[in-house]
Scaffold this motif. Structure first.
Motif, short mmCIF file in Angstrom:
data_model
loop_
_atom_site.label_atom_id
_atom_site.label_comp_id
_atom_site.label_asym_id
_atom_site.label_seq_id
_atom_site.Cartn_x
_atom_site.Cartn_y
_atom_site.Cartn_z
N MET A 1 0.82 -1.20 0.00
CA MET A 1 0.00 0.00 0.00
C MET A 1 0.86 1.26 0.00
SD MET A 1 -3.11 1.03 2.50
CE MET A 1 -1.99 1.20 3.89
N VAL B 1 -5.60 0.81 -3.50
CA VAL B 1 -5.20 1.19 -2.15
C VAL B 1 -6.36 0.99 -1.18
CG1 VAL B 1 -4.48 3.11 -0.68
CG2 VAL B 1 -3.41 2.78 -2.91
N LEU C 1 -6.68 -2.73 -0.42
CA LEU C 1 -5.57 -3.15 0.43
C LEU C 1 -5.77 -2.67 1.86
CD1 LEU C 1 -2.49 -2.41 -1.88
CD2 LEU C 1 -3.27 -4.66 -1.14
#
Length: 314
Positions: free
Chosen positions: A159, A179, A182
């Motif tokens: 990330m 992102v 994650l």
């Protein structure tokens, strides 16, 4: 455990909301305001900082450390405990943040000695569960702890790399979606890694994998529409009524009937948000024999009628 925990977080609608990089050199301070139904995390990629919580506790973080502040409390990010601070909105405004993508908030981009990746999670309006109630004011995951939790370490590294790749494309929507996903997995892994920091949370999550209490929770989560009672649940797992009620309350933090009622209403809120089922259909799906009884219970829990909740969520 994972199936029940996933069901809880999906129903409570855990979502990654926004992310940004924060680069600074001393002196520096930013105040992150309180925000209901949210959680924040800060990952120190380079340097060190102090995170001061609303209760006055100061957490010193070094490179590789991560802090999760789970209940939307206000807090400050500082280069030292004595530094002054500015409101977050001023920092974001100066960085040109427009409410989408990943913002690079670097007041001194060429001189910054400290770099953080910061993120914001949200939950469904009115989301409630013993897991959220028993979370501590902050969960700190040190770099050394990350080394013992391989999944968490891999996710954090990936990330951070994705966020730092946004330097040339700060509003890359594909990268934002990656992102966010994650970060949602990271939230679960932080809970697992930080269990020792909250005995209450450790007890609740441990109940998910308990042979009998875990089976009870799975029955409630899988079939909330069934007319469960303490007696019928106890019979399903082969325990006496009294012993079952005591053990469930000790492990989960509330009695089985109270948990069932609360979970039915959380599922109802999710169905109101995520489906086109009418109120009568939703009432039946979560175990209410009449729409009127469901509407009364929902209004008592959320403060508004189911139809109003759906309108506000739209």
């Amino acid at each position: 455990m994972q199936d029940i925990l996933s069901d809880i977080l999906q129903t409570l609608r855990l979502r990654g909301s926004f992310y940004f990089r924060l680069g600074f050199s001393a002196p520096f301070g930013v105040e992150v305001p309180a925000y209901k139904q949210s959680a924040r995390f800060h990952l120190v990629v380079q340097g060190n900082c102090v995170v001061r919580l609303a209760n006055g506790q100061a957490l010193s973080l070094a490179s590789g450390d991560l802090v999760l502040i789970p209940r939307g409390q206000s807090h400050c990010i500082l280069d030292s405990a004595e530094s002054n601070y500015a409101p977050l909105e001023h920092v974001l405004e100066n960085a040109g943040y427009r409410g989408e993508g990943v913002v690079v908030a670097t007041p001194a981009p060429h001189a910054a000695t400290n770099e953080l990746v910061c993120g914001h999670f949200t939950f469904r309006d009115g989301a409630s569960h013993p897991i959220l109630q028993f979370l501590p004011d902050a969960i700190v995951i040190t770099a050394a702890m990350r080394a013992r939790f391989g999944w968490l370490d891999d996710i954090v590294r990936m990330m951070a790399r994705r966020v730092f790749e946004s330097r040339s494309t700060p509003h890359d929507q594909g990268m934002v979606a990656i992102v966010q996903r994650l970060a949602e997995v990271m939230f679960v892994e932080i809970l697992r890694a930080g269990l020792s920091q909250s005995p209450e949370m450790q007890r609740v999550i441990g109940a998910f994998s308990d042979e009998r209490i875990g089976k009870t929770l799975m029955l409630i989560h899988t079939h909330p529409e069934k007319p469960w009672t303490v007696e019928s649940l106890a019979k399903e797992i082969g325990m006496s009524r009294a012993r079952f009620a005591d053990q469930f309350t000790e492990r989960v933090g509330e009695g089985p009937v109270s948990y069932l009622r609360g979970w039915r209403l959380q599922r109802a809120a999710a169905l109101l948000d995520d489906t086109r089922l009418n109120v009568q259909q939703i009432a039946a799906k979560v175990g209410y024999e009449s729409t009127a009884a469901f509407s009364r219970a929902f209004s008592q829990r959320f403060g508004i009628a189911p139809s109003e909740y759906r309108s506000e969520a739209a």
